[in-house]
Write an enzyme that holds these catalytic residues in place. Sequence first.
Site, mmCIF file in Angstrom:
data_model
loop_
_atom_site.group_PDB
_atom_site.id
_atom_site.type_symbol
_atom_site.label_atom_id
_atom_site.label_comp_id
_atom_site.label_asym_id
_atom_site.label_seq_id
_atom_site.Cartn_x
_atom_site.Cartn_y
_atom_site.Cartn_z
ATOM 1 N N LYS A 76 0.953 -1.462 0.443
ATOM 2 C CA LYS A 76 0.065 -0.598 0.129
ATOM 3 C C LYS A 76 1.009 1.053 -0.228
ATOM 4 C CE LYS A 76 -4.436 -2.182 2.524
ATOM 5 N NZ LYS A 76 -4.432 -2.380 3.424
ATOM 6 N N GLN A 120 -4.685 -1.159 10.673
ATOM 7 C CA GLN A 120 -4.699 -2.905 9.688
ATOM 8 C C GLN A 120 -4.782 -4.243 10.472
ATOM 9 O OE1 GLN A 120 -3.494 -3.529 5.456
ATOM 10 N NE2 GLN A 120 -3.412 -5.244 6.823
ATOM 11 N N ASP A 143 -11.346 3.941 4.438
ATOM 12 C CA ASP A 143 -10.920 2.107 4.351
ATOM 13 C C ASP A 143 -12.137 1.411 5.057
ATOM 14 O OD1 ASP A 143 -10.031 -0.662 4.003
ATOM 15 O OD2 ASP A 143 -9.527 -0.504 6.226
#
Length: 303
Positions: A76, A120, A143
Amino acid sequence: MTQAHQLSPSSPASSASSASPTGRARLMDGTGLARRILAETALRAAALTARTGTAPCLATVLVGADPASVTYVRMKRNRCREAGIASRQVELPAGTTTAELVRTLTELSDDPGVHGILLQHPMGEHIDERAAFEAIVPEKDVDGVTLGSYSAMSFGLPGFQSCTPGGIMRLLDAYDVDPAGRRAVVVGRSAILGKPVGMLLLGRDATVTYCHSRTRDLSAEVRRADIVVAAVGRPELIRGEDIKPGAVVVDAGYNPGNVGDVHFDSAVERAGLITPVPGGVGPMTIATLLEQTVTGAERRSER
Protein backbone atom coordinates in the site's frame (compact mmCIF):
# COMPACT_ATOMS: atom_id res chain seq x y z
CA MET A 1 -23.30 7.53 -1.19
CA THR A 2 -20.17 9.05 -2.62
CA GLN A 3 -20.25 8.72 -6.40
CA ALA A 4 -17.09 7.07 -7.70
CA HIS A 5 -15.22 8.77 -10.52
CA GLN A 6 -16.17 6.85 -13.63
CA LEU A 7 -13.85 5.55 -16.31
CA SER A 8 -14.42 6.85 -19.80
CA PRO A 9 -16.64 4.77 -22.11
CA SER A 10 -13.58 4.00 -24.22
CA SER A 11 -12.09 1.94 -21.39
CA PRO A 12 -11.64 -1.69 -22.49
CA ALA A 13 -13.40 -2.90 -19.35
CA SER A 14 -16.50 -0.80 -19.93
CA SER A 15 -17.19 -2.43 -23.28
CA ALA A 16 -16.94 -6.00 -22.00
CA SER A 17 -19.94 -8.26 -22.40
CA SER A 18 -21.15 -10.86 -19.93
CA ALA A 19 -21.44 -13.33 -22.79
CA SER A 20 -18.44 -15.39 -23.84
CA PRO A 21 -18.09 -16.50 -27.45
CA THR A 22 -15.94 -19.46 -26.38
CA GLY A 23 -18.39 -20.85 -23.83
CA ARG A 24 -15.98 -20.03 -21.00
CA ALA A 25 -16.46 -17.10 -18.67
CA ARG A 26 -14.83 -13.79 -19.49
CA LEU A 27 -12.34 -12.67 -16.86
CA MET A 28 -13.05 -9.48 -14.93
CA ASP A 29 -9.65 -7.80 -14.98
CA GLY A 30 -9.30 -6.08 -11.63
CA THR A 31 -5.62 -5.38 -12.21
CA GLY A 32 -6.24 -3.40 -15.41
CA LEU A 33 -9.22 -1.49 -13.99
CA ALA A 34 -7.33 -0.69 -10.78
CA ARG A 35 -4.43 0.62 -12.84
CA ARG A 36 -6.73 3.06 -14.63
CA ILE A 37 -8.38 4.17 -11.37
CA LEU A 38 -4.96 4.78 -9.80
CA ALA A 39 -3.81 6.77 -12.83
CA GLU A 40 -6.84 9.03 -12.49
CA THR A 41 -6.30 9.21 -8.72
CA ALA A 42 -2.69 10.30 -9.29
CA LEU A 43 -3.87 13.14 -11.53
CA ARG A 44 -6.33 14.30 -8.88
CA ALA A 45 -3.66 14.07 -6.16
CA ALA A 46 -1.20 16.09 -8.24
CA ALA A 47 -3.79 18.76 -8.95
CA LEU A 48 -4.70 19.03 -5.27
CA THR A 49 -1.05 19.20 -4.21
CA ALA A 50 -0.36 21.95 -6.76
CA ARG A 51 -3.40 23.93 -5.61
CA THR A 52 -2.97 23.59 -1.84
CA GLY A 53 0.71 22.81 -1.38
CA THR A 54 -0.21 19.72 0.63
CA ALA A 55 -0.30 16.17 -0.69
CA PRO A 56 -3.12 13.82 0.34
CA CYS A 57 -1.92 11.68 3.26
CA LEU A 58 -2.88 8.15 4.29
CA ALA A 59 -1.88 6.98 7.77
CA THR A 60 -1.59 3.23 8.25
CA VAL A 61 -1.64 1.79 11.77
CA LEU A 62 -0.13 -1.65 12.27
CA VAL A 63 -0.30 -3.50 15.60
CA GLY A 64 2.36 -6.19 15.86
CA ALA A 65 4.37 -7.65 13.01
CA ASP A 66 2.12 -10.18 11.29
CA PRO A 67 4.13 -11.07 8.14
CA ALA A 68 1.16 -10.88 5.78
CA SER A 69 0.12 -7.52 7.22
CA VAL A 70 3.64 -6.13 6.96
CA THR A 71 3.79 -7.15 3.29
CA TYR A 72 0.34 -5.71 2.60
CA VAL A 73 1.18 -2.39 4.27
CA ARG A 74 4.43 -2.17 2.28
CA MET A 75 2.48 -2.73 -0.94
CA LYS A 76 0.00 0.00 0.00
CA ARG A 77 2.87 2.37 0.76
CA ASN A 78 4.35 1.71 -2.68
CA ARG A 79 0.98 2.35 -4.33
CA CYS A 80 0.66 5.59 -2.37
CA ARG A 81 4.01 6.77 -3.68
CA GLU A 82 3.02 5.94 -7.26
CA ALA A 83 -0.23 7.88 -6.86
CA GLY A 84 1.36 10.98 -5.31
CA ILE A 85 -0.13 10.26 -1.88
CA ALA A 86 1.96 10.78 1.25
CA SER A 87 2.11 7.68 3.45
CA ARG A 88 2.51 7.80 7.20
CA GLN A 89 3.11 4.44 8.89
CA VAL A 90 2.48 3.99 12.61
CA GLU A 91 3.87 0.72 13.96
CA LEU A 92 2.74 -0.34 17.43
CA PRO A 93 3.99 -3.33 19.47
CA ALA A 94 1.88 -6.48 19.60
CA GLY A 95 1.11 -5.86 23.28
CA THR A 96 -0.54 -2.50 22.61
CA THR A 97 -3.75 -2.15 24.62
CA THR A 98 -7.10 -1.06 23.27
CA ALA A 99 -6.79 2.23 25.15
CA GLU A 100 -3.36 2.91 23.65
CA LEU A 101 -4.59 2.08 20.15
CA VAL A 102 -7.65 4.28 20.55
CA ARG A 103 -5.43 7.13 21.70
CA THR A 104 -3.21 6.77 18.62
CA LEU A 105 -6.21 6.71 16.28
CA THR A 106 -7.75 9.72 18.01
CA GLU A 107 -4.53 11.68 17.54
CA LEU A 108 -4.50 10.82 13.84
CA SER A 109 -8.17 11.78 13.57
CA ASP A 110 -7.33 15.19 15.06
CA ASP A 111 -4.26 15.71 12.84
CA PRO A 112 -5.14 18.07 9.95
CA GLY A 113 -2.24 16.70 7.90
CA VAL A 114 -3.83 13.25 7.75
CA HIS A 115 -6.69 12.73 5.30
CA GLY A 116 -7.29 8.99 5.61
CA ILE A 117 -6.68 6.34 8.27
CA LEU A 118 -6.27 2.61 7.74
CA LEU A 119 -6.17 0.26 10.73
CA GLN A 120 -4.59 -2.95 9.46
CA HIS A 121 -5.87 -6.42 10.39
CA PRO A 122 -5.21 -8.47 12.46
CA MET A 123 -4.77 -6.52 15.68
CA GLY A 124 -4.60 -9.29 18.24
CA GLU A 125 -7.42 -10.97 20.14
CA HIS A 126 -6.89 -8.73 23.18
CA ILE A 127 -7.89 -5.63 21.18
CA ASP A 128 -11.49 -4.42 21.18
CA GLU A 129 -11.66 -4.06 17.40
CA ARG A 130 -14.94 -2.15 17.32
CA ALA A 131 -13.74 0.39 19.89
CA ALA A 132 -10.61 0.93 17.82
CA PHE A 133 -12.53 1.42 14.58
CA GLU A 134 -14.90 3.91 16.19
CA ALA A 135 -11.94 6.09 17.19
CA ILE A 136 -11.56 6.97 13.50
CA VAL A 137 -13.61 10.02 12.52
CA PRO A 138 -15.99 9.38 9.59
CA GLU A 139 -14.34 11.92 7.28
CA LYS A 140 -11.06 9.97 7.54
CA ASP A 141 -12.57 6.48 7.47
CA VAL A 142 -11.35 5.80 3.94
CA ASP A 143 -11.43 2.04 4.61
CA GLY A 144 -15.16 2.22 5.38
CA VAL A 145 -15.02 0.27 8.66
CA THR A 146 -16.91 2.44 11.15
CA LEU A 147 -20.56 2.18 12.10
CA GLY A 148 -21.12 5.58 10.51
CA SER A 149 -19.75 4.41 7.18
CA TYR A 150 -21.81 1.22 7.28
CA SER A 151 -24.95 3.24 8.03
CA ALA A 152 -24.20 5.59 5.15
CA MET A 153 -23.75 2.64 2.79
CA SER A 154 -26.99 1.10 3.99
CA PHE A 155 -29.02 4.28 3.59
CA GLY A 156 -27.35 5.56 0.43
CA LEU A 157 -25.96 8.63 2.19
CA PRO A 158 -22.65 10.44 1.56
CA GLY A 159 -19.70 8.64 3.06
CA PHE A 160 -16.90 6.20 2.31
CA GLN A 161 -17.57 2.66 1.16
CA SER A 162 -15.85 -0.39 2.59
CA CYS A 163 -12.99 -0.77 0.14
CA THR A 164 -13.45 -4.34 -1.04
CA PRO A 165 -17.25 -4.01 -1.50
CA GLY A 166 -16.74 -0.65 -3.19
CA GLY A 167 -14.16 -2.19 -5.50
CA ILE A 168 -16.54 -5.03 -6.35
CA MET A 169 -19.25 -2.56 -7.37
CA ARG A 170 -16.74 -0.72 -9.58
CA LEU A 171 -15.89 -4.01 -11.29
CA LEU A 172 -19.57 -4.75 -11.93
CA ASP A 173 -20.06 -1.27 -13.38
CA ALA A 174 -17.00 -1.55 -15.60
CA TYR A 175 -18.32 -4.77 -17.08
CA ASP A 176 -21.84 -3.41 -17.57
CA VAL A 177 -23.38 -5.65 -14.93
CA ASP A 178 -26.55 -3.93 -13.70
CA PRO A 179 -27.67 -5.57 -10.41
CA ALA A 180 -31.21 -4.22 -10.71
CA GLY A 181 -33.76 -7.02 -10.70
CA ARG A 182 -31.10 -9.72 -10.43
CA ARG A 183 -30.81 -12.29 -7.68
CA ALA A 184 -27.53 -11.82 -5.81
CA VAL A 185 -26.17 -14.34 -3.32
CA VAL A 186 -23.46 -13.21 -0.91
CA VAL A 187 -21.60 -16.09 0.75
CA GLY A 188 -20.17 -14.57 3.91
CA ARG A 189 -21.36 -12.01 6.45
CA SER A 190 -18.28 -10.22 7.76
CA ALA A 191 -18.69 -6.62 8.86
CA ILE A 192 -16.22 -5.26 6.30
CA LEU A 193 -17.04 -7.43 3.28
CA GLY A 194 -20.10 -9.67 3.22
CA LYS A 195 -22.61 -7.42 4.96
CA PRO A 196 -21.66 -4.15 3.21
CA VAL A 197 -21.45 -5.63 -0.29
CA GLY A 198 -24.93 -7.02 0.21
CA MET A 199 -26.20 -3.57 1.21
CA LEU A 200 -24.55 -1.96 -1.82
CA LEU A 201 -26.17 -4.54 -4.11
CA LEU A 202 -29.51 -3.98 -2.40
CA GLY A 203 -29.08 -0.25 -2.94
CA ARG A 204 -28.75 -0.99 -6.64
CA ASP A 205 -32.07 -2.92 -6.62
CA ALA A 206 -30.73 -6.46 -6.55
CA THR A 207 -32.62 -9.12 -4.59
CA VAL A 208 -30.00 -10.12 -2.03
CA THR A 209 -29.61 -13.36 -0.08
CA TYR A 210 -26.91 -13.73 2.57
CA CYS A 211 -25.48 -17.22 3.09
CA HIS A 212 -23.21 -18.33 5.92
CA SER A 213 -22.12 -21.29 8.03
CA ARG A 214 -25.71 -21.98 9.18
CA THR A 215 -27.22 -21.87 5.69
CA ARG A 216 -28.96 -25.08 4.73
CA ASP A 217 -28.17 -26.42 1.26
CA LEU A 218 -25.74 -23.70 0.23
CA SER A 219 -25.39 -25.17 -3.25
CA ALA A 220 -29.13 -24.75 -3.91
CA GLU A 221 -28.98 -21.07 -2.88
CA VAL A 222 -25.95 -20.37 -5.08
CA ARG A 223 -27.51 -22.13 -8.09
CA ARG A 224 -30.35 -19.58 -8.08
CA ALA A 225 -27.99 -16.60 -8.20
CA ASP A 226 -27.44 -14.31 -11.16
CA ILE A 227 -24.59 -12.69 -9.19
CA VAL A 228 -22.47 -14.65 -6.71
CA VAL A 229 -20.11 -12.91 -4.29
CA ALA A 230 -17.92 -15.44 -2.47
CA ALA A 231 -16.49 -13.84 0.67
CA VAL A 232 -16.32 -16.55 3.31
CA GLY A 233 -12.61 -17.40 3.52
CA ARG A 234 -12.91 -21.11 2.72
CA PRO A 235 -10.81 -22.28 -0.23
CA GLU A 236 -12.77 -23.45 -3.27
CA LEU A 237 -16.01 -23.78 -1.33
CA ILE A 238 -18.11 -22.82 -4.37
CA ARG A 239 -17.87 -25.41 -7.14
CA GLY A 240 -18.64 -25.11 -10.82
CA GLU A 241 -21.73 -27.29 -10.53
CA ASP A 242 -23.13 -24.73 -8.07
CA ILE A 243 -22.98 -21.91 -10.63
CA LYS A 244 -26.01 -20.96 -12.70
CA PRO A 245 -24.98 -20.91 -16.39
CA GLY A 246 -24.06 -17.35 -17.38
CA ALA A 247 -23.92 -16.04 -13.80
CA VAL A 248 -21.50 -13.33 -12.69
CA VAL A 249 -19.07 -14.76 -10.14
CA VAL A 250 -17.04 -12.43 -7.90
CA ASP A 251 -14.46 -14.28 -5.82
CA ALA A 252 -13.46 -12.06 -2.90
CA GLY A 253 -11.67 -14.86 -1.08
CA TYR A 254 -7.92 -15.11 -0.79
CA ASN A 255 -6.45 -18.22 0.76
CA PRO A 256 -2.92 -19.69 0.97
CA GLY A 257 -1.57 -20.71 -2.40
CA ASN A 258 -3.38 -17.93 -4.31
CA VAL A 259 -6.66 -19.84 -4.06
CA GLY A 260 -10.02 -18.14 -3.83
CA ASP A 261 -13.33 -19.24 -2.34
CA VAL A 262 -14.48 -20.43 -5.79
CA HIS A 263 -13.12 -23.49 -7.60
CA PHE A 264 -12.00 -21.49 -10.61
CA ASP A 265 -11.35 -24.26 -13.15
CA SER A 266 -14.88 -25.63 -12.89
CA ALA A 267 -16.67 -22.30 -12.36
CA VAL A 268 -15.10 -20.70 -15.43
CA GLU A 269 -16.87 -23.28 -17.60
CA ARG A 270 -20.33 -22.17 -16.44
CA ALA A 271 -20.12 -18.50 -15.44
CA GLY A 272 -20.57 -15.59 -17.84
CA LEU A 273 -18.10 -13.34 -16.00
CA ILE A 274 -15.69 -14.31 -13.24
CA THR A 275 -12.89 -12.67 -11.26
CA PRO A 276 -9.53 -14.46 -11.12
CA VAL A 277 -7.56 -14.92 -7.91
CA PRO A 278 -5.22 -13.12 -7.82
CA GLY A 279 -5.87 -10.19 -10.15
CA GLY A 280 -9.58 -9.66 -9.60
CA VAL A 281 -10.94 -8.14 -6.41
CA GLY A 282 -7.62 -7.57 -4.59
CA PRO A 283 -6.24 -4.75 -6.77
CA MET A 284 -9.62 -3.02 -6.65
CA THR A 285 -9.50 -2.88 -2.86
CA ILE A 286 -6.27 -0.89 -2.83
CA ALA A 287 -7.40 1.34 -5.71
CA THR A 288 -10.61 2.19 -3.86
CA LEU A 289 -8.68 2.93 -0.65
CA LEU A 290 -6.36 5.41 -2.37
CA GLU A 291 -9.13 6.99 -4.42
CA GLN A 292 -11.14 7.59 -1.25
CA THR A 293 -8.07 9.07 0.46
CA VAL A 294 -7.78 11.67 -2.29
CA THR A 295 -11.51 12.33 -2.04
CA GLY A 296 -11.10 12.93 1.70
CA ALA A 297 -8.26 15.38 1.04
CA GLU A 298 -10.29 17.21 -1.60
CA ARG A 299 -13.23 17.57 0.76
CA ARG A 300 -11.02 18.95 3.52
CA SER A 301 -9.48 21.50 1.14
CA GLU A 302 -12.97 22.79 0.31
CA ARG A 303 -13.86 23.64 3.90
